[in-house]
Enzyme design. Structure first.
Site, PDB file in Angstrom:
ATOM      1  N   CYS A   1      -5.465 -32.493  -1.354  1.00 44.01           N
ATOM      2  CA  CYS A   1      -6.686 -32.905  -0.951  1.00 44.01           C
ATOM      3  C   CYS A   1      -6.665 -34.411  -0.034  1.00 44.01           C
ATOM      4  CB  CYS A   1      -7.575 -33.606  -1.952  1.00 44.01           C
ATOM      5  SG  CYS A   1      -7.591 -31.934  -3.553  1.00 44.01           S
TER       6      CYS A   1
ATOM      7  N   GLU B   1      -0.143 -33.079  -6.874  1.00 42.27           N
ATOM      8  CA  GLU B   1      -0.235 -31.902  -7.850  1.00 42.27           C
ATOM      9  C   GLU B   1       0.822 -32.576  -9.153  1.00 42.27           C
ATOM     10  OE1 GLU B   1      -1.766 -29.389  -8.051  1.00 42.27           O
ATOM     11  OE2 GLU B   1      -2.126 -28.561  -6.155  1.00 42.27           O
TER      12      GLU B   1
ATOM     13  N   ASP C   1      -4.820 -30.553 -13.594  1.00 42.82           N
ATOM     14  CA  ASP C   1      -4.007 -31.529 -13.749  1.00 42.82           C
ATOM     15  C   ASP C   1      -4.773 -33.091 -13.752  1.00 42.82           C
ATOM     16  OD1 ASP C   1      -4.242 -30.939 -11.108  1.00 42.82           O
ATOM     17  OD2 ASP C   1      -2.216 -31.391 -10.575  1.00 42.82           O
TER      18      ASP C   1
ATOM     19  N   SER D   1       8.645 -25.204   0.440  1.00 43.19           N
ATOM     20  CA  SER D   1       9.548 -25.369   1.508  1.00 43.19           C
ATOM     21  C   SER D   1      11.168 -26.023   1.163  1.00 43.19           C
ATOM     22  CB  SER D   1       8.938 -26.621   2.500  1.00 43.19           C
ATOM     23  OG  SER D   1       9.232 -27.926   1.720  1.00 43.19           O
ATOM     24  N   GLY D   2      11.862 -26.031   1.949  1.00 43.38           N
ATOM     25  CA  GLY D   2      13.132 -26.346   1.782  1.00 43.38           C
ATOM     26  C   GLY D   2      13.525 -28.063   2.049  1.00 43.38           C
TER      27      GLY D   2
END
Length: 615
Positions: free
Chosen positions: A2, A76, A99, A362-363
């Site tokens: 957000c 998160e 959460d 993603s990495g």
């Protein structure tokens, strides 16, 4: 994921909403605004929601818990289910499955120590009515941004600088930050492009006393300064332990109430994440980018990996028209000058990925933590060079000047270095280029203590330094803005703090041995995908800007970076810069990175310079 905003400063309701609307792309699902009474007046919290977990309106923000805790939260908390169970047993009740509510309960139970219980990416601010304080925090590795301004009127904070900037007449542009940008390709923390606005640093918390107006910030987590040899097991055990940890890190990041996918470039890092995602879930969507220009299309490598893993693979074909559109609107999303050109393909990837999913893994983070960058290969050679007596090395500078003055400034600086760490700093910060005229001491950044550390070897020092600088200032900024521009949440398992802590504890040879970079990650990967798929040189996430500047973007580039306009940019030599631009256009030299850096800066100054002096 957000965008948050808050202030004790009085604005009209219309102005509050306009500040939220400025970054609505971060969370288009619900815009929330609440004002709360304080002993000294009032405080307003705002929130742009991108719904990921518990899509019900009951989880909208700003969020109030127990009638006395008010929260604005971006990010998160991946371990919120475990925390919720613990807190429930302690007597806390919950009305949502999000959460967000868990953060509030954890704060009531653990106070400011609650951040130590969170595994996630986050930036949040809590208004505690009873204590009359604001308490805020930023995640350990700095994945989520948090800006703030302190003034006589009060405090103002936001996910992006533009929300604070709007209706703010007190701001001045920082010349030091412009010069730091020219050197580092970004504005290093804790500063911002404005003198009056600062950034909360990674792994830090803050409090603001609403009565005394006292602001305090301090770290709750940091990279260890001790030797990296804390891990006691052998290499085989380390592989098993790390694979188990990464599997868990991927698994907890795949919980969402919306569609989820994986960014897949076909390189080691993203391929390992995709493989572990497939291990967690049977059906996985993967996404990669394809450019038509020769030398910039590596989508075949991603497709080969995807076919092996049997994922639902999507190749996004991009052309210069889309790229130009994003370049022209770049400063709208990035807010500050930002010179990493891979931001554009990252935005293109996010734009098209969002059409199918709302969350993508993603990495990012593997290169810094596991010694994957090509520049690390130079460190041993630099050490051997520095073993040559200084008086002999010092002769090299004048000799290089005979061949071509200014061209070899970077090499001369390395020859004059007193240590590998000092030479590494010269490699990563750009001060030697002849087109620069920087007066600020750009190497005086807080993060230098991680590079110049006698307790670790130079490989580990470079890794720690990059985690605190390049990862934080560049990679995380790029990913956050690129994905949020299209309301897409990016999650990186390699940035799970447990993974980073384990990487820091491993002996260097587990990560880098005889030129084999990211050794342990590769050996884990080869259990899932054949090694032959990766027998090629490491490549970056690039796009054909060098060609576009000579062709499709030539007219715009020459217009924006005319000699007249160059004279208005601090920190550069206009004459030399203009000559280098001409060299690029006639094909005699490739200066695309300089041109991109200056285009971004010029665009930002044009949009933000009016009424804001540079001091």
């Amino acid at each position: 994921m957000c965008g948050i905003y808050g202030t004790t400063i009085k604005y009209s309701k219309e102005q509050f909403f306009k500040k939220l609307e400025r970054t609505e792309f971060r969370g288009p699902d619900k815009m929330g605004l609440s004002t709360y009474k304080t002993n000294e007046g009032s405080i307003t919290f705002g929130h742009n929601r991108l719904s990921i977990i518990d899509l019900d309106p009951r989880s909208n923000q700003p969020f109030t818990y127990a009638s006395k805790i008010h929260l604005a939260f971006n990010g998160e908390i991946y371990n919120f289910k475990e925390l919720k169970e613990i807190l429930f047993k302690k007597g806390y009740s919950f009305n949502t499955t999000s959460d967000t509510e868990v953060i509030c309960a954890a704060y009531l139970e653990y106070g400011m120590e609650c951040v130590n219980y969170f595994n996630g990416m986050f930036a949040f601010v809590i208004y505690d009515e009873e204590k009359q304080i604001l308490f805020g925090a930023k995640d350990r590795l700095g994945q989520k941004p948090l800006y703030y301004q302190l003034s006589k009127e009060g405090i103002e904070f936001a996910s992006q600088i533009s929300s604070i900037q709007l209706f703010n007449k007190q701001l001045t542009i920082s010349q030091n930050s412009i010069e730091n940008y020219l050197a580092w390709n970004n504005v290093p923390h804790p500063d911002s492009i404005f003198n009056e606005i600062k950034k909360i640093e990674d792994g830090n918390v803050f409090t603001f006393n609403l009565i005394s107006k006292k602001f305090t910030t301090w770290p709750y987590w940091d990279i260890s300064n001790n030797s990296s040899n804390g891990y006691k097991g052998n290499y085989d055990r380390a592989q098993n332990d790390l694979e188990g940890l990464l599997t868990n890190a991927v698994g907890i990041r795949m919980f969402a109430d919306v569609p989820l996918g994986v960014f897949l470039s076909g390189g080691v890092d993203s391929s390992l994440i995709a493989a572990l995602a497939k291990k967690n879930f049977n059906k996985v969507k993967t996404f990669s980018v394809k450019f038509d220009e020769k030398g910039f299309d590596e989508s075949q490598y991603a497709k080969k990996v995807a076919d092996h893993l049997e994922t639902d693979h999507n190749i996004i074909e991009c052309n210069y028209k889309e790229g130009i559109e994003l370049i022209q609107n770049f400063s709208h999303y990035y807010d500050e000058p930002f010179a990493d050109a891979s931001a554009i393909p990252s935005m293109l990837l996010a734009k098209h990925t969002k059409k199918q999913v709302t969350v993508a893994l993603s990495g990012d983070g593997a290169d810094e933590a596991f010694l994957g960058y090509r520049r690390y290969q130079k460190l041993d050679k630099i050490q051997k060079t520095l073993n040559v007596p200084y008086f002999i090395r010092k002769l090299g500078g004048p000799i290089l000047n005979v061949f071509q003055p200014n061209r070899y400034n970077g090499i001369k600086n390395i020859l004059n270095a007193k240590s590998v760490e000092e030479a590494y700093l010269q490699m990563v910060v750009n001060t030697a280029s002849p087109w620069l005229n920087i007066k600020t001491n750009v190497s005086q950044v807080n993060a230098l203590k991680y590079l110049f550390n006698d307790n670790k070897n130079f490989y580990e020092n470079a890794s720690a330094f990059d985690l605190k600088t390049y990862l934080s200032w560049d990679i995380n900024t790029k990913v956050d803005r690129a994905t949020m521009a299209f309301s897409l949440e990016a999650r990186s398992p390699f940035l799970d703090y447990r993974v980073v802590e384990m990487a820091q504890s491993l002996p260097t040879e587990f990560k880098y041995q005889l030129g084999n970079q990211k050794r342990i990650l590769k050996d884990i990967l080869y259990k899932h995908i054949p090694e032959s798929y990766f027998n090629r040189p490491k490549s970056g996430f690039g796009m054909p800007l060098n060609l576009w500047f000579r062709n499709e973007l030539k007219e715009m580039t020459l217009d924006e970076l005319s000699l007249k306009n160059l004279k208005e940019i601090p920190g550069i030599n206009p004459g030399i810069t203009n000559k280098m631009i001409q060299q690029h256009m006639d094909g005699s030299w490739d200066h695309y990175s300089m041109i991109w850096k200056l285009l971004v800066l010029k665009q930002w100054i044009s949009k933000n310079g009016a009424g804001n002096s540079i001091v």
